[in-house]
Write a protein that holds these residues in place. Sequence first.
Motif, PDB file in Angstrom:
ATOM      1  N   THR A 186       0.822  -1.281   0.069  1.00  0.00           N
ATOM      2  CA  THR A 186       0.296  -0.137   0.029  1.00  0.00           C
ATOM      3  C   THR A 186       0.649   1.894  -0.225  1.00  0.00           C
ATOM      4  N   LEU A 187       0.921   2.262  -0.976  1.00  0.00           N
ATOM      5  CA  LEU A 187       0.958   2.941  -0.818  1.00  0.00           C
ATOM      6  C   LEU A 187       1.335   4.092  -0.463  1.00  0.00           C
ATOM      7  N   SER A 188       2.203   5.179   0.802  1.00  0.00           N
ATOM      8  CA  SER A 188       1.330   5.706   2.022  1.00  0.00           C
ATOM      9  C   SER A 188       2.578   7.038   2.034  1.00  0.00           C
ATOM     10  N   LEU A 189       2.192   7.663   2.188  1.00  0.00           N
ATOM     11  CA  LEU A 189       3.093   9.506   2.297  1.00  0.00           C
ATOM     12  C   LEU A 189       3.276   9.488   4.241  1.00  0.00           C
ATOM     13  N   ASP A 190       1.671   8.251   4.565  1.00  0.00           N
ATOM     14  CA  ASP A 190       1.508   8.792   6.009  1.00  0.00           C
ATOM     15  C   ASP A 190       3.106   8.598   6.993  1.00  0.00           C
ATOM     16  N   LEU A 191       3.611   8.213   6.512  1.00  0.00           N
ATOM     17  CA  LEU A 191       4.702   8.262   7.869  1.00  0.00           C
ATOM     18  C   LEU A 191       5.364   9.606   7.728  1.00  0.00           C
ATOM     19  N   LEU A 192       6.450   9.706   5.913  1.00  0.00           N
ATOM     20  CA  LEU A 192       6.678  11.237   5.819  1.00  0.00           C
ATOM     21  C   LEU A 192       6.075  11.772   7.079  1.00  0.00           C
ATOM     22  N   LEU A 193       4.441  12.320   6.267  1.00  0.00           N
ATOM     23  CA  LEU A 193       3.939  13.362   7.014  1.00  0.00           C
ATOM     24  C   LEU A 193       4.315  12.897   8.620  1.00  0.00           C
ATOM     25  N   LYS A 194       3.576  12.555   9.013  1.00  0.00           N
ATOM     26  CA  LYS A 194       2.975  11.857  10.869  1.00  0.00           C
ATOM     27  C   LYS A 194       4.990  12.427  11.622  1.00  0.00           C
ATOM     28  N   GLY A 195       5.930  12.164  10.684  1.00  0.00           N
ATOM     29  CA  GLY A 195       6.996  12.491  11.430  1.00  0.00           C
ATOM     30  C   GLY A 195       7.798  13.959  10.487  1.00  0.00           C
ATOM     31  N   TRP A 196       7.063  14.260   9.823  1.00  0.00           N
ATOM     32  CA  TRP A 196       7.937  15.440   8.753  1.00  0.00           C
ATOM     33  C   TRP A 196       8.185  16.230  10.082  1.00  0.00           C
ATOM     34  N   LYS A 197       7.221  16.903  10.754  1.00  0.00           N
ATOM     35  CA  LYS A 197       8.038  17.856  11.889  1.00  0.00           C
ATOM     36  C   LYS A 197       9.237  17.601  12.636  1.00  0.00           C
ATOM     37  N   SER A 243      14.129  26.389   4.562  1.00  0.00           N
ATOM     38  CA  SER A 243      12.461  25.920   5.867  1.00  0.00           C
ATOM     39  C   SER A 243      11.655  26.466   5.109  1.00  0.00           C
ATOM     40  N   LYS A 244      11.400  27.608   4.205  1.00  0.00           N
ATOM     41  CA  LYS A 244      10.270  27.951   3.903  1.00  0.00           C
ATOM     42  C   LYS A 244       9.008  27.085   3.112  1.00  0.00           C
ATOM     43  N   MET A 245       9.606  26.715   2.195  1.00  0.00           N
ATOM     44  CA  MET A 245       9.895  25.566   1.844  1.00  0.00           C
ATOM     45  C   MET A 245       9.009  23.662   1.997  1.00  0.00           C
ATOM     46  N   ILE A 283       4.122  21.322   3.529  1.00  0.00           N
ATOM     47  CA  ILE A 283       3.023  20.527   4.503  1.00  0.00           C
ATOM     48  C   ILE A 283       1.688  21.781   4.834  1.00  0.00           C
ATOM     49  N   GLU A 284       1.337  22.472   4.702  1.00  0.00           N
ATOM     50  CA  GLU A 284       0.464  23.530   3.956  1.00  0.00           C
ATOM     51  C   GLU A 284      -0.503  22.610   3.076  1.00  0.00           C
ATOM     52  N   MET A 285      -0.135  22.607   2.411  1.00  0.00           N
ATOM     53  CA  MET A 285      -0.320  22.133   0.751  1.00  0.00           C
ATOM     54  C   MET A 285      -1.002  20.842   0.692  1.00  0.00           C
ATOM     55  N   ILE A 286      -0.598  19.759   1.753  1.00  0.00           N
ATOM     56  CA  ILE A 286      -0.339  18.312   0.975  1.00  0.00           C
ATOM     57  C   ILE A 286      -2.208  18.374   0.966  1.00  0.00           C
ATOM     58  N   PRO A 287      -2.539  17.820  -0.064  1.00  0.00           N
ATOM     59  CA  PRO A 287      -3.938  17.730  -0.137  1.00  0.00           C
ATOM     60  C   PRO A 287      -4.498  16.675   0.808  1.00  0.00           C
ATOM     61  N   ASP A 288      -5.828  16.564   0.746  1.00  0.00           N
ATOM     62  CA  ASP A 288      -6.427  14.692   1.189  1.00  0.00           C
ATOM     63  C   ASP A 288      -6.182  13.855   0.751  1.00  0.00           C
ATOM     64  N   GLU A 289      -6.406  13.777  -0.615  1.00  0.00           N
ATOM     65  CA  GLU A 289      -5.807  12.289  -1.530  1.00  0.00           C
ATOM     66  C   GLU A 289      -4.960  11.367  -1.256  1.00  0.00           C
ATOM     67  N   ILE A 324       3.660  18.463  -6.293  1.00  0.00           N
ATOM     68  CA  ILE A 324       3.538  18.157  -4.887  1.00  0.00           C
ATOM     69  C   ILE A 324       4.824  16.954  -4.525  1.00  0.00           C
ATOM     70  N   ILE A 325       4.125  16.065  -5.381  1.00  0.00           N
ATOM     71  CA  ILE A 325       5.067  14.893  -4.599  1.00  0.00           C
ATOM     72  C   ILE A 325       6.100  14.885  -5.421  1.00  0.00           C
ATOM     73  N   GLU A 326       6.554  15.847  -6.853  1.00  0.00           N
ATOM     74  CA  GLU A 326       8.139  16.300  -6.753  1.00  0.00           C
ATOM     75  C   GLU A 326       8.907  17.077  -5.538  1.00  0.00           C
ATOM     76  N   MET A 327       8.261  18.101  -5.156  1.00  0.00           N
ATOM     77  CA  MET A 327       8.530  19.024  -4.125  1.00  0.00           C
ATOM     78  C   MET A 327       8.977  18.618  -3.437  1.00  0.00           C
ATOM     79  N   ILE A 328       8.032  17.269  -2.946  1.00  0.00           N
ATOM     80  CA  ILE A 328       8.202  16.937  -1.216  1.00  0.00           C
ATOM     81  C   ILE A 328       9.378  15.680  -1.363  1.00  0.00           C
ATOM     82  N   MET A 329       9.585  15.003  -2.476  1.00  0.00           N
ATOM     83  CA  MET A 329      10.116  14.186  -2.328  1.00  0.00           C
ATOM     84  C   MET A 329      11.463  15.066  -3.011  1.00  0.00           C
ATOM     85  N   LYS A 330      11.833  16.424  -3.675  1.00  0.00           N
ATOM     86  CA  LYS A 330      13.538  16.826  -3.427  1.00  0.00           C
ATOM     87  C   LYS A 330      13.767  17.593  -2.628  1.00  0.00           C
TER      88      LYS A 330
END
Length: 773
Positions: A8-19, A33-35, A40-46, A63-69
Amino acid sequence: MKKRFKRTLSLDLLLKGWKDTGKDFIKEHPEYSKMANQEIEMIPDELKGEIIGREILEKYKDIIEMIMKTVFQLYKDENGIFAASYPLDFKFFYMNRLCDEIFKKTETEEEEENFKFREIHTYILILNKFYNFDFKIDDFHINKKKDIKTGKMKYFQMKLDLKYMEIRKRGELKELNKQERNRIMENLRNLEVLQEIIPPENFELYGFTIMTGRDITNQMLLGEIKKELLNTSKMFSIEYIKEIEKLLGQFLDVSDLKIGVGAIRDEKILILNPERYSKTSCIYESSSHYKKETMMKNKIAQSVFSGEELLINDINESKEKGEIIDQLKEMGLRNIYITPLFYNKKILGFLELGSSQVGKLNWINVKRLEELIYIFEIAVKDALEKFENNVTTLIKTKYTSIHPSIEWKFKESAINYLESNNEEEKEIKNIFFENVYPLFGECDIRGSSYNRNKSIKDDLTYQLNLCKEILNEIYLEKKIPIADEKTYEIDNFEKSMEEKLSSGDELKIEKFIKKEVEPFFNNNLEISEKIKNKIKNYNKLLEKGDLSKNRRNFDVSISKLNKLLSGYLEKSQNDAQRMFPHYFDKQITDGIDHSIYIGKSLAEKGEFSKIYLKNLRLWQLIVIINSAKMVDNIKNKLPIPMDITNLIIVQDMPITIYFDIDEKRFKVEGSYNIRYEIIKKRLDKAVIKGTNERLTQIGKIAIVYSQDSEKKEYLEYIDYLSAKKYLNKGDVEVLELDDLQGISGLKAIRVTINIDKKEINENLEKEIKNYFE
């Protein structure tokens, strides 16, 4: 359909520990820092929870590309391969530019192997997490891909980062019994067994996997080239040269590379290359032979024999002339590189590379060969030795060396073959000799293996100590860290030699000294005259061969002993043939052994009587006693004193031997007769029954027998030879031997040889002078 784990593909573990991850990242990279906050703010529910379908990935591609970069920056390798995939899978949803380019230009090889790797890897994680196993798991994987355009293989070392992935059990956890745990331990590589015990549908992989990697094609090619070069049994074959060309061409990035390996043999040079053929008949179709004086007329050979590398950018523009140059042009070669090959500072041959493309071989890419040259040197040395052995073998194949005493039998067989009119049944058959009596004797150099290892160890220890002394003084004077590091390596080598020295260790130490230490000494260091003089002295010792003195002494000692034993045995054997014709063969290793067969079927003329057998047995006993006397007389004159042990095997039961036409050698026929051959091979390590004492001892002769009649006969010989002062009659032992593998019931007589120097007669003195001094 293959059983698979649910992924199952999910970004949950990344987002959960992102801070927390973001804080650590921002400390090192505040400019991001700004990026990070924006992402974090622009992650959509999907993109939260399970990501279902490629459509979602495509919809939020930016968005995925920005996160992964941002994640990618944590790995601090901007020039590496980076990709994000479904959990523990090679199904990617993000790749950096380099990874994307590689996947566009290549296609995956060994898909089944990749599937098996990721499934077994998953099982290991499950076993460790849920079942308290403690497997150490390697997070690296070699990915093999084929270049679509060139068809060449590319290798990538991929590292798996699983911190954004977790394994979840689905339903109640199955318990494992002891039998199942044992089966898992024994079948960890067997995917079917693992799936049977722990069904994959019981678990789910949730999250995503980060893969980082690098191109290791050159390292893998280097390994393959080394492996091929060390297979010197194929050194002279067309297939071998072509395989090296292919691998080396890819390694140097020269698509049309041609290679030639030159080996110097006496006054001739053998050039091994599948596109060159000798104008005259040659036993190796892929080699050309040239006289040294002919080769020396051109610049290529001159550079080789002066020990220099040579690079010709365009042979068409070169002023060089001659047969070799013409051949290179005929082959379409324009760009040439040649480097000499050495062994023990002597030129052994050369390596020649060529391309039809001007400038493809240059001083930049040929520098990559440095790690391979020493293997080419070893390969050519070994190949030359095998060449000589093959030449000898070929002569024996075409003109089988037959002992003169039985040549008549082979002539008789050949005449029968030629006179046969039936072409269908016409064949050369094996040649049999029935009812022959075997005699076997051995003079073995005791402790040769120990002395060989000791001489190697002593030489290497002496050389390493000299090197260490110079390195220490350089470090104390100049504080050069590399000098101290090399001293540390020498200390490690010395420690390993104290424990055990193998042939591989010897090669490793010699390579270290040649490639690491000696170039460092001769690197124009700004050091004191005192140290410079020590380096000069070291180089003089090296040049004179004093650093291999013990090995040379060992070889000389073995050689002198073998020459004495072999020469005396050969001369004595010629005299023995006058008693009655018989077959004789000797083998020289660390000492010498001989086999004799005598009987009516071996003689062309005359009647055989057992009196001839008795004569030959007594002769054999005297020859071995005299051999021991001579060795005792000269052993202290050897560079390394050595002694021999002496053994005779008696068998009074006649056997049948035959010459195998296919194998071109004598063999023994029949199970009981083969027993005799087994005894010969295994008796060297025989011990006295109920003890650990070796049967063979220095200063004694051991006579092994099975029948009481054999014992009686040899005790009579011992009585006679004691009266003649060959043996000490008062020191005769009758012994039983421990069973050997497959052999039991052996006994032995052991008697002390009279080594008294006064008993060395004039004939033996003459033999010593002939073969030793």
